[in-house]
Design an enzyme around this catalytic site. Structure first.
Site, PDB file in Angstrom:
ATOM      1  CG  ASN A 127      54.035  13.105  66.342  1.00 21.34           C
ATOM      2  OD1 ASN A 127      53.552  12.999  65.225  1.00 21.34           O
ATOM      3  ND2 ASN A 127      53.295  13.048  67.429  1.00 21.34           N
ATOM      4  CB  ILE A 128      59.257   9.114  65.515  1.00 20.24           C
ATOM      5  CG1 ILE A 128      59.145   9.573  64.047  1.00 20.24           C
ATOM      6  CG2 ILE A 128      59.594   7.618  65.591  1.00 20.24           C
ATOM      7  CD1 ILE A 128      60.443   9.499  63.253  1.00 20.24           C
ATOM      8  CD  GLU A 129      53.484   9.293  70.398  1.00 22.76           C
ATOM      9  OE1 GLU A 129      52.859   8.237  70.657  1.00 22.76           O
ATOM     10  OE2 GLU A 129      53.008  10.429  70.553  1.00 22.76           O
ATOM     11  CB  CYS A 145      58.430  17.163  68.445  1.00 25.33           C
ATOM     12  SG  CYS A 145      57.884  17.215  70.147  1.00 25.33           S
ATOM     13  CD  GLU A 167      56.949  20.824  66.126  1.00 22.09           C
ATOM     14  OE1 GLU A 167      56.970  19.584  66.291  1.00 22.09           O
ATOM     15  OE2 GLU A 167      56.160  21.565  66.738  1.00 22.09           O
ATOM     16  CB  CYS A 224      57.029  20.848  72.947  1.00 22.39           C
ATOM     17  SG  CYS A 224      58.634  20.224  72.405  1.00 22.39           S
ATOM     18  CB  CYS A 284      60.116  21.916  69.012  1.00 23.69           C
ATOM     19  SG  CYS A 284      59.938  20.118  68.853  1.00 23.69           S
TER      20      CYS A 284
HETATM   21  N1  THU Z   1      54.359  16.802  69.489  1.00 24.90           N
HETATM   22  C1  THU Z   1      54.935  17.208  68.324  1.00 24.90           C
HETATM   23  O1  THU Z   1      55.364  16.396  67.491  1.00 24.90           O
HETATM   24  N2  THU Z   1      55.028  18.538  68.097  1.00 24.90           N
HETATM   25  C2  THU Z   1      54.460  19.502  68.874  1.00 24.90           C
HETATM   26  O2  THU Z   1      54.552  20.664  68.532  1.00 24.90           O
HETATM   27  C3  THU Z   1      53.763  19.118  70.109  1.00 24.90           C
HETATM   28  C4  THU Z   1      53.896  17.699  70.510  1.00 24.90           C
HETATM   29  C5  THU Z   1      54.188  15.347  69.700  1.00 24.90           C
HETATM   30  C6  THU Z   1      55.043  14.670  70.727  1.00 24.90           C
HETATM   31  C7  THU Z   1      54.199  13.458  71.058  1.00 24.90           C
HETATM   32  O3  THU Z   1      54.427  12.457  70.088  1.00 24.90           O
HETATM   33  C8  THU Z   1      52.768  13.943  70.889  1.00 24.90           C
HETATM   34  O4  THU Z   1      52.852  15.105  70.087  1.00 24.90           O
HETATM   35  C9  THU Z   1      52.032  14.237  72.185  1.00 24.90           C
HETATM   36  O5  THU Z   1      52.782  15.086  72.989  1.00 24.90           O
END
Ligand code: THU
Length: 139
Positions: free
Chosen positions: A42-44, A53, A55, A86, A89
């Site tokens: 995941n890259i915020e 996310c 995925e 989520c 995804c």
């Molecule tokens: N996130 C994912 O990368 N995959 C998931 O299946 C659930 C959520 C990430 C998004 C965000 O960076 C962090 O988790 C918190 O929501």
């Protein structure tokens, strides 16, 4: 590739998560039919909704490299239960994966739940729904 190996690749990818805001690290590994594996983390972003996310990072990497056929996916996070992907995804999985394709979701305690795309997102909106129209706006 074994489920265990794909999960270990997802764990490896998880270490590269860019998560200064949530501190919640997620990793994903996607295996294609021709034997390639695409990793995602995941890259915020400071503008929170721009976050992607793990995925979707893995799926978009594979699609952008011309991959069209997928075998299985593994996802891992430090959650009490195997990490549930989520809704966004799940919708993207449903666009590119066969409904019967398996996704292994897991946590750091080694709990693994294997689900099909259809189980993750039943009755999903698809291209079929768009093409079943006559193009007119109905009342
Ligand atoms: N996130 C994912 O990368 N995959 C998931 O299946 C659930 C959520 C990430 C998004 C965000 O960076 C962090 O988790 C918190 O929501």
């Amino acid at each position: 590739m074994s489920k265990e190996l794909l999960l270990s690749k997802a764990k490896e990818a998880r270490k590269r998560a860019y998560v200064p805001y949530s501190t919640f690290h997620v990793g994903a590994a996607l295996q294609t039919k021709n034997g390639n594996i695409y990793l995602g983390c995941n890259i915020e972003n400071a503008a929170y909704p721009v976050t992607c996310c793990a995925e979707r990072v893995a799926i978009f990497k594979a699609i952008s490299e011309g991959e069209t056929e997928f075998v299985e996916m593994a996802v891992v996070a430090d959650t009490e239960r195997p990490v549930p992907p989520c809704g966004s995804c799940r919708q993207v999985m449903s666009e590119f994966f066969a409904q019967t394709m398996t996704v292994h979701i897991s946590n750091l305690q080694g709990e693994v739940k294997t689900m099909s795309v259809e189980q993750l997102l039943p009755f999903s909106f698809s291209s079929q729904d768009l093409s079943d129209r006559d193009g007119k706006v109905s009342e």
